[in-house]
Design an enzyme around this catalytic site. Structure first.
Site, PDB file in Angstrom:
ATOM      1  N   GLY A  84       0.816  -1.215   0.000  1.00 28.66           N
ATOM      2  CA  GLY A  84       0.000   0.000   0.000  1.00 28.66           C
ATOM      3  C   GLY A  84       0.846   1.259   0.000  1.00 28.66           C
ATOM      4  N   SER A  87       4.860   0.804  -4.170  1.00 28.60           N
ATOM      5  CA  SER A  87       6.087   0.276  -4.780  1.00 28.60           C
ATOM      6  C   SER A  87       5.942   0.187  -6.297  1.00 28.60           C
ATOM      7  CB  SER A  87       6.473  -1.073  -4.186  1.00 28.60           C
ATOM      8  OG  SER A  87       5.454  -2.001  -4.406  1.00 28.60           O
ATOM      9  N   SER A  88       4.747  -0.147  -6.805  1.00 32.78           N
ATOM     10  CA  SER A  88       4.595  -0.228  -8.272  1.00 32.78           C
ATOM     11  C   SER A  88       4.620   1.167  -8.893  1.00 32.78           C
ATOM     12  CB  SER A  88       3.334  -0.997  -8.663  1.00 32.78           C
ATOM     13  OG  SER A  88       2.189  -0.295  -8.270  1.00 32.78           O
ATOM     14  N   ASP A 130      -0.823   8.046  -7.093  1.00 34.34           N
ATOM     15  CA  ASP A 130       0.405   7.398  -6.616  1.00 34.34           C
ATOM     16  C   ASP A 130       1.609   7.827  -7.455  1.00 34.34           C
ATOM     17  OD1 ASP A 130      -1.574   6.150  -5.196  1.00 34.34           O
ATOM     18  OD2 ASP A 130      -0.924   4.114  -5.618  1.00 34.34           O
TER      19      ASP A 130
HETATM   20  C1  MEV Z   1      -4.197   3.071  -4.445  1.00 36.47           C
HETATM   21  O1  MEV Z   1      -2.976   3.459  -3.849  1.00 36.47           O
HETATM   22  C2  MEV Z   1      -5.191   4.192  -4.422  1.00 36.47           C
HETATM   23  C3  MEV Z   1      -6.542   3.915  -5.091  1.00 36.47           C
HETATM   24  O2  MEV Z   1      -7.321   5.104  -4.925  1.00 36.47           O
HETATM   25  C4  MEV Z   1      -6.399   3.582  -6.554  1.00 36.47           C
HETATM   26  C5  MEV Z   1      -5.895   4.758  -7.379  1.00 36.47           C
HETATM   27  O3  MEV Z   1      -6.092   5.917  -7.014  1.00 36.47           O
HETATM   28  O4  MEV Z   1      -5.332   4.468  -8.461  1.00 36.47           O
HETATM   29  C6  MEV Z   1      -7.281   2.780  -4.404  1.00 36.47           C
END
Ligand code: MEV
Length: 315
Positions: A84, A87-88, A130
């Site tokens: 969470g 990392s990707s 992200d």
């Molecule tokens: C993932 O880190 C966050 C989500 O909102 C998906 C995204 O925004 O791409 C769940």
């Protein structure tokens, strides 16, 4: 040789809701994904042949953003994968920056755009939160209307996200990793099914959206007590959306007595929670006693970086 490096991220507010027209706030953390790239006889990642199973992000990037002789990529990371913590996204940014560097260097805006393309194409439904956090460093606000301090805007289909710089007051976060993976596409699909079926889910997403604007105010006012309250509330709303888990809640409860507030971060279902605290050692101890892996982190102002070059003789 080219070396590029990008930070981990934590979503402070608005995960999931950012896929439905709502704002989100993310920060980058002082843990990084670094890659080194050299010319080679054939494509490889960490000395093994490039594979669709192991290297989806790197493979998509090389096939779609790069045009040249084969490359060998080696990775080193202090970001636990599927935790969470992005990392990707950090890998996508580092690869985008390295490919850009081969062509003489790219702007942060192009890197954010390329890294988002990588994530979006590999992961399916995704927002640029992200990858933009990992590119920019510090704090960002992602929203559907333009605000002050806009950095760049990115579109997919009929949706455009505006990404802004958001100054974050000094703060210490403790991450608690559940040791269970968070698989973003699964959690995103779960929320999408609920959203399509239930007005209650749609209202919950609305409430998260309102809360994120309150959080922007609290962060600008450096009001950590209010930021913490809003984190707790965001966690409850994410629980309603179905992305909390027993392990995440256990770590949040462990952190609560020593924190301003705490919540799961990222897609959820597993992965990590974050606690805002000025007693990081106590929070880390509580998380560890409840079976989690704690990391005391601070916000990294340093976003993506890339240096070096690849000569024609392959070095
Ligand atoms: C993932 O880190 C966050 C989500 O909102 C998906 C995204 O925004 O791409 C769940």
């Amino acid at each position: 040789m080219i070396e590029s490096s990008s930070p981990a991220k934590a979503i402070l507010f608005g995960e999931h809701a950012v896929l439905y027209g709502k704002p989100a706030i993310a920060v980058s953390l002082d843990r990084r994904m670094t890659i080194r790239v050299v010319r080679s006889e054939r494509y490889s990642v960490d000395r093994r042949p490039l594979s669709i199973r192991r290297n989806r992000y790197v493979k998509w990037a090389l096939e779609n953003l790069y045009d040249g002789p084969p490359l060998a990529v080696t990775t080193s990371s202090s970001i636990p994968s599927a935790s969470g913590l992005g990392s990707s996204a950090a890998l996508s940014c580092s690869v985008a920056a390295a490919i850009g560097q081969i062509g003489g260097g790219i702007s942060n805006e192009s890197c954010a755009s390329d890294a988002f393309d990588i994530e979006y194409n590999v992961q399916g439904r995704a927002s640029p939160t992200d990858t933009s956090a990992s590119t920019h460093g510090g704090g960002i606000l992602v929203s559907f209307k333009e605000e002050d301090e806009r950095l760049w805007s990115l579109s997919k289909g009929d949706r455009t996200w505006h990404v802004h710089n958001l100054p974050i007051p000094p703060m210490t976060l403790v991450v608690g990793f559940t040791r269970k993976p968070s698989v973003t596409p699964i959690q995103v699909e779960k929320v999408a099914n609920f959203y399509n079926k239930s007005r209650f889910a749609r209202e919950t997403i609305e409430e998260i959206g309102d809360l994120v604007w309150d959080a922007v105010k609290a962060l600008k006012g450096r009001d950590l007590v209010r930021v913490g309250e809003l984190m707790d509330r965001n966690n409850s709303l994410l629980t309603i959306l179905g992305v909390n888990s027993r392990e995440l809640q256990k770590l949040k409860d462990a952190a609560a007595p020593h924190s301003y507030g705490a919540k799961l971060t990222g897609a959820g279902g597993g992965g990590s929670m974050i606690a805002l605290t000025d007693r990081p050692e106590e929070v880390a101890g509580s998380i560890e006693r409840r079976g989690g892996v704690p990391f005391i982190v601070s916000i990294s102002e340093k976003g993506v970086s890339a240096s070096g070059r690849i000569d024609h003789d392959g070095h």
